[in-house]
Design an enzyme around this catalytic site. Structure first.
Site, PDB file in Angstrom:
ATOM      1  N   GLY A   1       0.807  -1.219  -0.298  1.00 56.74           N
ATOM      2  CA  GLY A   1      -0.027   0.025  -0.097  1.00 56.74           C
ATOM      3  C   GLY A   1       0.891   1.221  -0.031  1.00 56.74           C
ATOM      4  O   GLY A   1       0.210   2.545   0.078  1.00 56.74           O
ATOM      5  N   CYS A   2       2.203   1.078  -0.211  1.00 58.93           N
ATOM      6  CA  CYS A   2       2.941   2.265  -0.178  1.00 58.93           C
ATOM      7  C   CYS A   2       3.463   2.564  -1.726  1.00 58.93           C
ATOM      8  O   CYS A   2       3.569   1.703  -2.509  1.00 58.93           O
ATOM      9  CB  CYS A   2       4.230   2.249   0.545  1.00 58.93           C
ATOM     10  SG  CYS A   2       3.747   1.754   2.176  1.00 58.93           S
ATOM     11  N   GLN A   3       3.430   3.767  -2.212  1.00 62.31           N
ATOM     12  CA  GLN A   3       3.774   4.050  -3.509  1.00 62.31           C
ATOM     13  C   GLN A   3       5.211   3.718  -3.580  1.00 62.31           C
ATOM     14  O   GLN A   3       5.739   3.510  -4.676  1.00 62.31           O
ATOM     15  CB  GLN A   3       3.589   5.743  -3.836  1.00 62.31           C
ATOM     16  CG  GLN A   3       3.743   5.845  -5.105  1.00 62.31           C
ATOM     17  CD  GLN A   3       3.411   7.283  -5.565  1.00 62.31           C
ATOM     18  OE1 GLN A   3       4.467   8.124  -5.487  1.00 62.31           O
ATOM     19  NE2 GLN A   3       2.112   7.622  -5.845  1.00 62.31           N
ATOM     20  N   SER A   4       6.076   4.152  -2.490  1.00 65.70           N
ATOM     21  CA  SER A   4       7.583   3.607  -2.716  1.00 65.70           C
ATOM     22  C   SER A   4       7.746   2.448  -1.740  1.00 65.70           C
ATOM     23  O   SER A   4       6.957   2.288  -0.690  1.00 65.70           O
ATOM     24  CB  SER A   4       8.396   4.652  -1.968  1.00 65.70           C
ATOM     25  OG  SER A   4       7.789   5.136  -0.853  1.00 65.70           O
TER      26      SER A   4
END
Lengths: 416, 142
Positions: free
Chosen positions: B50-53
């Site tokens: 769920g993290c973009q990075s």
């Protein structure tokens, strides 16, 4: 000469006047003037579109087709007028070739689950490309899981263009369907879709073109392209969200089974058997998105009034200026340098993660997109986790691009 | 120091900044100072979804204290992660489970906890609490 002509056309647009039509552009973000460069995700909406929505709900909200009272007839007329406008917009031969959908994704799923399930069988090959949005990958993978079709992928070169020789090698008697993006959302590349369609037809395959990123920039002529299907979303075209259209050749749409069952799509229902309605209603089960369908007509008319060629010329000017300015930034690399591009610039900066670029630009009121842009296989192709993407619309200005350049310099100063 | 004492200290530090630049420079600095997570822990299983990075989170017990180590490819996220580690790492699973992370709002970083796909701080906190719950259960069953 061509360039001079373009400039002449571009200057015909009064950008400040256009900006005044978009109330959201007056918003302050973190105390600063909004610079909206996320137009490839969704464009902002002009006042006439907002008014069309309010006018429908305020003055003639009614369910369509079935009512015989005044409001129902007025709503039905406006709803069907929109279909006519989209027919003209795409230069489709017949009005009933326009099916309203919830958007591009919905249109692709419709074709995969109706045409695909009815006419493709085990071992048949479907060709997509390495620059597809997930919405033009996953529906075909789902179909492959259902009926044993095989997915083939056209590779992309270092400039972000499709390798057409490889495409031609993939084509064979087994190829039954080709589904390719008209304009890449992540790179801005304009694909030679007319040629792709022609080659597919030579082996007897049908073609769907994903026009999500194309319709606001290019003039679309489905008859000239000779495409079998064309899909797009209204919200990337200065129109409302949750609304789009599927164009399909009449004979194909007629041969396809319906998609969703429900009201409106039926002719007669008994418990023993249901007969389906004719085109386009066969594919429009349930109460449609009436307000947004009506408002998309206004969005198209707005764009027509500006003149699509004028808009394209101006956006090309912004693209050229932004490319020149951004390339002056040390360590910045543009991903996607196709010869034919729309006003989308994807970039990476050495030593800085795209998310950090996005967060610090946001603090300065500048909205860009960061990440994989729902094109993970494409990012993998370039060996990067994602990019920062600035995409321009007709209301953007060179001054805003200057702010972006200063903004990126600040990102570098803060992070490196 | 208790979890709340550490939070209060962070809030005090952030009160020194009167603009966003100072605040973000500080977060970036925290990110740069956070020790790198050893490659052996940068596994698929340790990635927070769920993290973009990419954010990796590694957790282990040291006595009765739960220790977190983490890393990210993006420097601002790494700085935010560093703050979460500062507040939660080194406390008992019970304390971590009970922790109310009010500092995030008070230092003006709540937008980073928004339920959007672009950032995963909310997922990070959730995962840290999930570890606390898992280790608490293991300890209780010993």
């Amino acid at each position: 000469m061509l360039v001079e002509n373009r400039t002449d056309k571009a200057t015909m647009l009064d950008i400040q006047k256009i900006r005044a039509d978009f109330p959201i552009l007056d918003e302050k973000i973190n105390g600063k003037d909004l610079v909206y460069f996320d137009n490839a995700a969704t464009t902002q909406k002009p006042l006439p579109v907002l008014n069309a929505l309010a006018n429908y709900y305020g003055h003639y909200n009614a369910n369509i087709h079935r009512g015989i009272h005044h409001l129902a007839e007025k709503a039905t007329s406006a709803f069907e007028a929109s279909r006519k406008t989209i027919q003209k917009f795409l230069n489709a031969r017949y009005t009933e070739e326009i099916i309203f959908t919830y958007g591009t994704t919905d249109g692709i799923n419709l074709v995969a689950q109706t045409y695909g399930r009815a006419f493709l069988k085990e071992g048949d090959e479907i060709i997509i490309s390495a620059m597809e949005h997930h919405s033009n990958i996953v529906p075909w993978q789902m179909l492959c899981e259902q009926n044993g079709c095989v997915l083939k992928v056209i590779p992309v070169n270092d400039d972000g263009e499709l390798i057409l020789e490889a495409y031609e090698k993939l084509l064979s008697g087994k190829t039954k369907f080709v589904s390719v993006v008209h304009v890449s959302n992540a790179l801005g590349t304009i694909n030679p879709v007319k040629y792709i369609i022609q080659k597919a037809h030579e082996v007897g395959a049908k073609v769907l073109i994903d026009g999500a990123q194309a319709t606001s920039h290019l003039t679309i002529d489905v008859q000239d392209l000779d495409t079998d299907f064309y899909v797009f979303s209204a919200h990337k075209l200065y129109g409302p969200t949750g609304m789009g259209a599927l164009y399909g050749k009449k004979e194909l749409l007629e041969a396809m089974p319906p998609y969703r069952g429900g009201g409106e799509m039926i002719k007669e229902v008994t418990f023993e058997k249901t007969t389906y309605n004719e085109l386009p209603y066969k594919f429009e089960a349930g109460t449609p998105n009436i307000a947004d369908v009506i408002a998309v007509k206004t969005a198209i008319e707005y764009l027509d009034e500006l003149g699509k060629e004028n808009v394209a010329a101006y956006e090309n000017e912004l693209l050229a200026y932004a490319t020149e300015q951004l390339l002056k930034i040390e360590g910045l690399k543009i991903i996607g340098q196709a010869k034919d591009k729309v006003s989308v610039i994807s970039f990476v900066i050495e030593g800085i993660h795209p998310q950090d670029v996005g967060v610090i630009l946001d603090q300065q009121g500048i909205a860009v997109r960061t990440g994989h842009h729902c094109t993970q296989p494409l990012m993998k192709r370039f060996g990067i986790p994602g990019t920062s993407r600035a995409s321009f619309a007709v209301y953007n200005t060179k001054e805003e691009i200057d702010k972006l350049v200063l903004g990126i310099e600040k990102v570098k100063k803060m992070v490196l | 120091m208790t979890i709340n004492e550490i939070q209060d200290e962070l809030i005090e530090e952030f009160e020194l900044f009167d603009d966003w630049e100072g605040k973000y420079e500080y977060i970036i600095d925290l990110g740069k100072k956070l020790p790198k997570l050893s490659d052996e822990y940068k596994t698929e299983d340790n990635i927070i979804k769920g993290c973009q990075s990419i954010v990796w989170l590694h957790a282990y017990m040291n006595g009765d204290k739960l220790i977190f180590e983490a890393d990210s490819e993006a420097i601002i996220v790494k700085g935010l992660v560093s703050m979460l580690l500062k507040v939660l790492s080194g406390h008992t699973p019970e304390e971590i489970l009970k922790a109310d992370l009010y500092f995030i709002n008070r230092v003006g970083l709540s937008s980073h906890l928004a339920q959007t796909r672009s950032n995963g701080l909310a997922s990070m906190v959730k995962q840290m609490k999930a570890y606390a719950l898992a280790f608490q259960t293991i300890e209780e069953n010993k």
